[in-house]
Design a protein around this motif. Sequence first.
Motif, short mmCIF file in Angstrom:
data_model
loop_
_atom_site.label_atom_id
_atom_site.label_comp_id
_atom_site.label_asym_id
_atom_site.label_seq_id
_atom_site.Cartn_x
_atom_site.Cartn_y
_atom_site.Cartn_z
N ALA A 125 6.85 -2.10 -5.02
CA ALA A 125 5.76 -1.12 -4.91
C ALA A 125 4.46 -1.68 -5.49
O ALA A 125 3.39 -1.55 -4.89
CB ALA A 125 6.15 0.18 -5.60
N ASN A 126 4.57 -2.33 -6.66
CA ASN A 126 3.37 -2.90 -7.31
C ASN A 126 2.78 -4.03 -6.49
O ASN A 126 1.55 -4.10 -6.31
CB ASN A 126 3.71 -3.41 -8.72
CG ASN A 126 4.02 -2.27 -9.68
OD1 ASN A 126 3.57 -1.14 -9.48
ND2 ASN A 126 4.79 -2.55 -10.70
N LYS A 127 3.63 -4.91 -5.98
CA LYS A 127 3.15 -6.06 -5.20
C LYS A 127 2.53 -5.61 -3.88
O LYS A 127 1.58 -6.21 -3.40
CB LYS A 127 4.28 -7.05 -4.92
CG LYS A 127 4.89 -7.68 -6.16
CD LYS A 127 3.98 -8.68 -6.79
CE LYS A 127 4.64 -9.36 -7.97
NZ LYS A 127 3.73 -10.24 -8.70
N THR A 128 3.09 -4.55 -3.28
CA THR A 128 2.54 -4.04 -2.02
C THR A 128 1.10 -3.59 -2.20
O THR A 128 0.26 -3.78 -1.32
CB THR A 128 3.41 -2.87 -1.49
OG1 THR A 128 4.71 -3.38 -1.17
CG2 THR A 128 2.81 -2.25 -0.24
N MET A 129 0.80 -3.01 -3.37
CA MET A 129 -0.56 -2.52 -3.64
C MET A 129 -1.58 -3.66 -3.72
O MET A 129 -2.76 -3.46 -3.44
CB MET A 129 -0.59 -1.73 -4.95
CG MET A 129 0.31 -0.50 -4.96
SD MET A 129 -0.28 0.79 -3.91
CE MET A 129 -1.52 1.52 -4.97
N LEU A 130 -1.14 -4.87 -4.11
CA LEU A 130 -2.06 -5.99 -4.31
C LEU A 130 -2.62 -6.53 -2.99
O LEU A 130 -3.74 -7.00 -2.93
CB LEU A 130 -1.36 -7.13 -5.07
CG LEU A 130 -0.92 -6.79 -6.49
CD1 LEU A 130 -0.17 -7.96 -7.11
CD2 LEU A 130 -2.13 -6.42 -7.36
N ARG A 131 -1.80 -6.50 -1.94
CA ARG A 131 -2.22 -6.93 -0.60
C ARG A 131 -2.79 -8.36 -0.57
O ARG A 131 -3.77 -8.62 0.12
CB ARG A 131 -3.24 -5.95 0.00
CG ARG A 131 -2.70 -4.54 0.12
CD ARG A 131 -3.64 -3.65 0.91
NE ARG A 131 -3.22 -2.27 0.89
CZ ARG A 131 -2.24 -1.77 1.62
NH1 ARG A 131 -1.55 -2.55 2.42
NH2 ARG A 131 -1.94 -0.49 1.56
N THR A 132 -2.17 -9.27 -1.30
CA THR A 132 -2.54 -10.68 -1.24
C THR A 132 -1.40 -11.45 -0.58
O THR A 132 -0.27 -10.96 -0.51
CB THR A 132 -2.79 -11.26 -2.64
OG1 THR A 132 -1.56 -11.25 -3.37
CG2 THR A 132 -3.85 -10.48 -3.40
N GLN A 133 -1.70 -12.67 -0.14
CA GLN A 133 -0.67 -13.49 0.52
C GLN A 133 0.45 -13.83 -0.46
O GLN A 133 1.63 -13.78 -0.11
CB GLN A 133 -1.29 -14.75 1.08
CG GLN A 133 -0.33 -15.54 1.95
CD GLN A 133 -1.00 -16.70 2.65
OE1 GLN A 133 -2.20 -16.92 2.50
NE2 GLN A 133 -0.23 -17.44 3.41
N ALA A 135 1.34 -12.05 -3.07
CA ALA A 135 2.10 -10.82 -3.30
C ALA A 135 3.04 -10.54 -2.14
O ALA A 135 4.17 -10.10 -2.34
CB ALA A 135 1.15 -9.64 -3.52
N GLU A 136 2.60 -10.82 -0.90
CA GLU A 136 3.45 -10.59 0.28
C GLU A 136 4.69 -11.46 0.25
O GLU A 136 5.76 -11.03 0.67
CB GLU A 136 2.66 -10.84 1.57
CG GLU A 136 1.81 -9.66 2.02
CD GLU A 136 2.64 -8.42 2.29
OE1 GLU A 136 3.42 -8.40 3.24
OE2 GLU A 136 2.49 -7.44 1.53
N GLN A 137 4.57 -12.68 -0.25
CA GLN A 137 5.74 -13.55 -0.37
C GLN A 137 6.74 -12.95 -1.36
O GLN A 137 7.95 -12.96 -1.12
CB GLN A 137 5.34 -14.95 -0.81
CG GLN A 137 4.60 -15.71 0.28
CD GLN A 137 4.02 -17.03 -0.21
OE1 GLN A 137 3.86 -17.25 -1.40
NE2 GLN A 137 3.70 -17.91 0.73
N SER A 138 6.22 -12.40 -2.46
CA SER A 138 7.09 -11.75 -3.44
C SER A 138 7.75 -10.51 -2.84
O SER A 138 8.93 -10.25 -3.07
CB SER A 138 6.28 -11.34 -4.68
OG SER A 138 5.77 -12.47 -5.32
N VAL A 139 6.98 -9.74 -2.08
CA VAL A 139 7.49 -8.53 -1.43
C VAL A 139 8.66 -8.88 -0.50
O VAL A 139 9.69 -8.22 -0.49
CB VAL A 139 6.36 -7.80 -0.66
CG1 VAL A 139 6.92 -6.83 0.36
CG2 VAL A 139 5.44 -7.07 -1.63
N HIS A 140 8.49 -9.94 0.27
CA HIS A 140 9.52 -10.39 1.20
C HIS A 140 10.80 -10.73 0.44
O HIS A 140 11.90 -10.32 0.82
CB HIS A 140 9.00 -11.60 1.97
CG HIS A 140 9.80 -11.93 3.18
ND1 HIS A 140 10.94 -12.71 3.13
CD2 HIS A 140 9.64 -11.58 4.48
CE1 HIS A 140 11.44 -12.83 4.33
NE2 HIS A 140 10.68 -12.15 5.18
N TYR A 141 10.65 -11.45 -0.65
CA TYR A 141 11.80 -11.87 -1.46
C TYR A 141 12.47 -10.65 -2.11
O TYR A 141 13.70 -10.51 -2.09
CB TYR A 141 11.33 -12.86 -2.52
CG TYR A 141 12.43 -13.36 -3.42
CD1 TYR A 141 13.47 -14.12 -2.91
CD2 TYR A 141 12.42 -13.07 -4.77
CE1 TYR A 141 14.49 -14.59 -3.74
CE2 TYR A 141 13.44 -13.52 -5.60
CZ TYR A 141 14.46 -14.27 -5.08
OH TYR A 141 15.46 -14.72 -5.89
#
Length: 196
Positions: A125-133, A135-141
């Motif tokens: 949820a926190n990483k989704t809010m950042l909207r950086t590339q 952060a997106e890699q972390s979200v995927h993982y």
Amino acid sequence: PPLHIQVGDYPLSVYRVESSPRLRVTDEQEKQNTVFQTLHMHFTYEVFFVVHGTLELLTEKGRSRHQKAMVVIPPQIHHVTIRDGESYCLLFSFDSDSTLSQYMEEGVCELPLSEENAFYIRQLANKTMLRTQEAEQSVHYLASLIFHDILNTIRPQSVVQSQKRSRSDQHISRIGEYINKNYRRRITVSELANRV
């Protein structure tokens, strides 16, 4: 945009959904009116992560309360959720026909929420809010970790065992056919192993 992840043999699409407003109603009649006004369904699976507090789920079949749980709602089940506390929601679908989906079609499924998955969903949820590339890699993982746990937990152990048995039965059957066709000559174990 959806996250496309691979969990074992299962390709999934995961849709991130912002927390919907919590419904806070006290009067029972008012609660029933609210339910009928907001009863809805999805064409995807919906999973709630109830980290703290409660999630009350109302469907056409009844009412249930959930604490410290992952609650999976299959597609096309009319429902409404009343959330009190910290909870997160994701929608997901199988990208191809999956034998696993049949075990999730029988109704709402409650799974235990581990401390690890509570941590992962908060981070997602926190990483989704950042909207950086990055952060997106972390979200995927993180999504891969979460759904790996969900799918491993929801799949009945007996199914895994029966699939192993049926695979083994197929091998034995193929070995038998080969021996019957070639019994007049010498057959080695390594030859059978290579054939099967």
